[in-house]
Design an enzyme around this catalytic site. Sequence first.
Site, PDB file in Angstrom:
ATOM      1  N   ARG A   1       0.849  -1.198   0.000  1.00  0.00           N
ATOM      2  CA  ARG A   1       0.000   0.000   0.000  1.00  0.00           C
ATOM      3  C   ARG A   1       0.882   1.244   0.000  1.00  0.00           C
ATOM      4  O   ARG A   1       1.776   1.372   0.834  1.00  0.00           O
ATOM      5  CB  ARG A   1      -0.875   0.045   1.255  1.00  0.00           C
TER       6      ARG A   1
ATOM      7  N   THR B   1      -1.474   7.465  -0.348  1.00  0.00           N
ATOM      8  CA  THR B   1      -2.778   7.310  -1.019  1.00  0.00           C
ATOM      9  C   THR B   1      -3.545   6.089  -0.511  1.00  0.00           C
ATOM     10  O   THR B   1      -4.746   5.977  -0.760  1.00  0.00           O
ATOM     11  CB  THR B   1      -2.580   7.122  -2.536  1.00  0.00           C
TER      12      THR B   1
ATOM     13  N   ASP C   1       0.056  -3.560  12.191  1.00  0.00           N
ATOM     14  CA  ASP C   1       0.549  -3.916  10.861  1.00  0.00           C
ATOM     15  C   ASP C   1       0.910  -5.403  10.844  1.00  0.00           C
ATOM     16  O   ASP C   1       1.888  -5.824  11.480  1.00  0.00           O
ATOM     17  CB  ASP C   1       1.778  -3.058  10.521  1.00  0.00           C
TER      18      ASP C   1
ATOM     19  N   ASP D   1       4.497  -6.401   9.565  1.00  0.00           N
ATOM     20  CA  ASP D   1       5.556  -6.078  10.536  1.00  0.00           C
ATOM     21  C   ASP D   1       5.531  -7.042  11.716  1.00  0.00           C
ATOM     22  O   ASP D   1       6.579  -7.446  12.222  1.00  0.00           O
ATOM     23  CB  ASP D   1       5.398  -4.638  11.044  1.00  0.00           C
TER      24      ASP D   1
HETATM   25  C1  PRP Z   1      -1.372  -4.894   4.232  1.00  0.00           C
HETATM   26  C2  PRP Z   1      -2.195  -6.165   4.317  1.00  0.00           C
HETATM   27  C3  PRP Z   1      -2.989  -6.111   3.045  1.00  0.00           C
HETATM   28  C4  PRP Z   1      -3.223  -4.637   2.862  1.00  0.00           C
HETATM   29  C5  PRP Z   1      -4.627  -4.346   3.306  1.00  0.00           C
HETATM   30  O1  PRP Z   1      -0.271  -5.065   3.411  1.00  0.00           O
HETATM   31  O2  PRP Z   1      -1.425  -7.313   4.453  1.00  0.00           O
HETATM   32  O3  PRP Z   1      -2.312  -6.657   1.923  1.00  0.00           O
HETATM   33  O4  PRP Z   1      -2.289  -3.955   3.707  1.00  0.00           O
HETATM   34  O5  PRP Z   1      -4.944  -3.037   3.030  1.00  0.00           O
HETATM   35  P1  PRP Z   1      -6.047  -2.604   1.978  1.00  0.00           P
HETATM   36  O6  PRP Z   1      -7.223  -3.477   2.201  1.00  0.00           O
HETATM   37  O7  PRP Z   1      -6.311  -1.164   2.363  1.00  0.00           O
HETATM   38  O8  PRP Z   1      -5.466  -2.711   0.603  1.00  0.00           O
HETATM   39  P2  PRP Z   1       0.861  -3.949   3.251  1.00  0.00           P
HETATM   40  O9  PRP Z   1       0.546  -3.079   2.092  1.00  0.00           O
HETATM   41  O10 PRP Z   1       1.090  -3.268   4.563  1.00  0.00           O
HETATM   42  O11 PRP Z   1       2.103  -4.785   2.816  1.00  0.00           O
HETATM   43  P3  PRP Z   1       2.930  -5.905   3.591  1.00  0.00           P
HETATM   44  O12 PRP Z   1       2.037  -7.114   3.697  1.00  0.00           O
HETATM   45  O13 PRP Z   1       4.078  -6.132   2.697  1.00  0.00           O
HETATM   46  O14 PRP Z   1       3.327  -5.377   4.945  1.00  0.00           O
HETATM   47  N1  URA Z   2      -2.610  -3.431   6.867  1.00  0.00           N
HETATM   48  C1  URA Z   2      -2.302  -3.921   8.091  1.00  0.00           C
HETATM   49  O1  URA Z   2      -1.327  -4.676   8.243  1.00  0.00           O
HETATM   50  N2  URA Z   2      -3.074  -3.560   9.133  1.00  0.00           N
HETATM   51  C2  URA Z   2      -4.142  -2.754   8.984  1.00  0.00           C
HETATM   52  O2  URA Z   2      -4.824  -2.461   9.985  1.00  0.00           O
HETATM   53  C3  URA Z   2      -4.437  -2.245   7.714  1.00  0.00           C
HETATM   54  C4  URA Z   2      -3.654  -2.618   6.655  1.00  0.00           C
END
Ligand code: PRP
Ligand code: URA
Length: 199
Positions: free
Chosen positions: A94, A98, A190, A193
């Site tokens: 993400r 945005t 997160d 993380d």
């Molecule tokens: C997180 C999560 C989803 C997304 C959800 O990933 O694992 O993929 O955000 O958000 P959305 O519904 O608003 O799209 P992130 O982009 O943080 O990446 P990561 O898994 O690499 O930490």
């Molecule tokens: N991605 C995450 O990992 N946690 C949230 O709450 C939203 C997006």
Amino acid sequence: MIQHKLTIMRQKETGSKDFRELLNEIALLMGYEVTRDIPLEDVEIETPLCKMTAKKVSGLKLAIVPILRAGLGMVDGLRTLVPVAKVGHIGLYRNEQTHEPVVYYCKLPFDIEKRFIIITDPMLATGGSACDAIQMLKERGCTNIRLMCLVGAPEGVAKVQETHPDVDIYLAALDDHLNSDAYIVPGLGDAGDRIFGTK
Ligand code: PRP
Ligand code: URA
């Protein structure tokens, strides 16, 4: 048991090792629901006592498609349930300003369009990542897609249902709302993380 395990995961003092183990345990338990109506066929077998007609999965091939990174945290649990499933990967992150998803990777089984697909991602927040992943699979001819998440926000559920009404969503919990950073509240923070210990 799913709710009990999720409560431990939500707690901020829960460390990466426990978080990962619990996520995989929940993925296995949710896998029962996600696969409960896959077609079965009758087969003739012989037990040590007699012949019988028994049930077997009828030639259906499965694919698990985690959305990187956090979706990886549900793969081992699901593969414990379905050891023969192939695994494809869709990389999305993400944009922090945005909140829109950005694609950086896609590698899928060659016959993905013939498979029953379970997309995994612990967090369904705005729904942007899930919608893009579903769209990428549909563009490759996939028609049998389910979305398995841990925690969802009403906003994300509504977006996936509107954009892809044919895709069933499985959640362990439906939370309250998104905050101004598009994080799920109360949520668990997160997920990526916490799984990989990057913060
Ligand atoms: C997180 C999560 C989803 C997304 C959800 O990933 O694992 O993929 O955000 O958000 P959305 O519904 O608003 O799209 P992130 O982009 O943080 O990446 P990561 O898994 O690499 O930490
Ligand atoms: N991605 C995450 O990992 N946690 C949230 O709450 C939203 C997006």
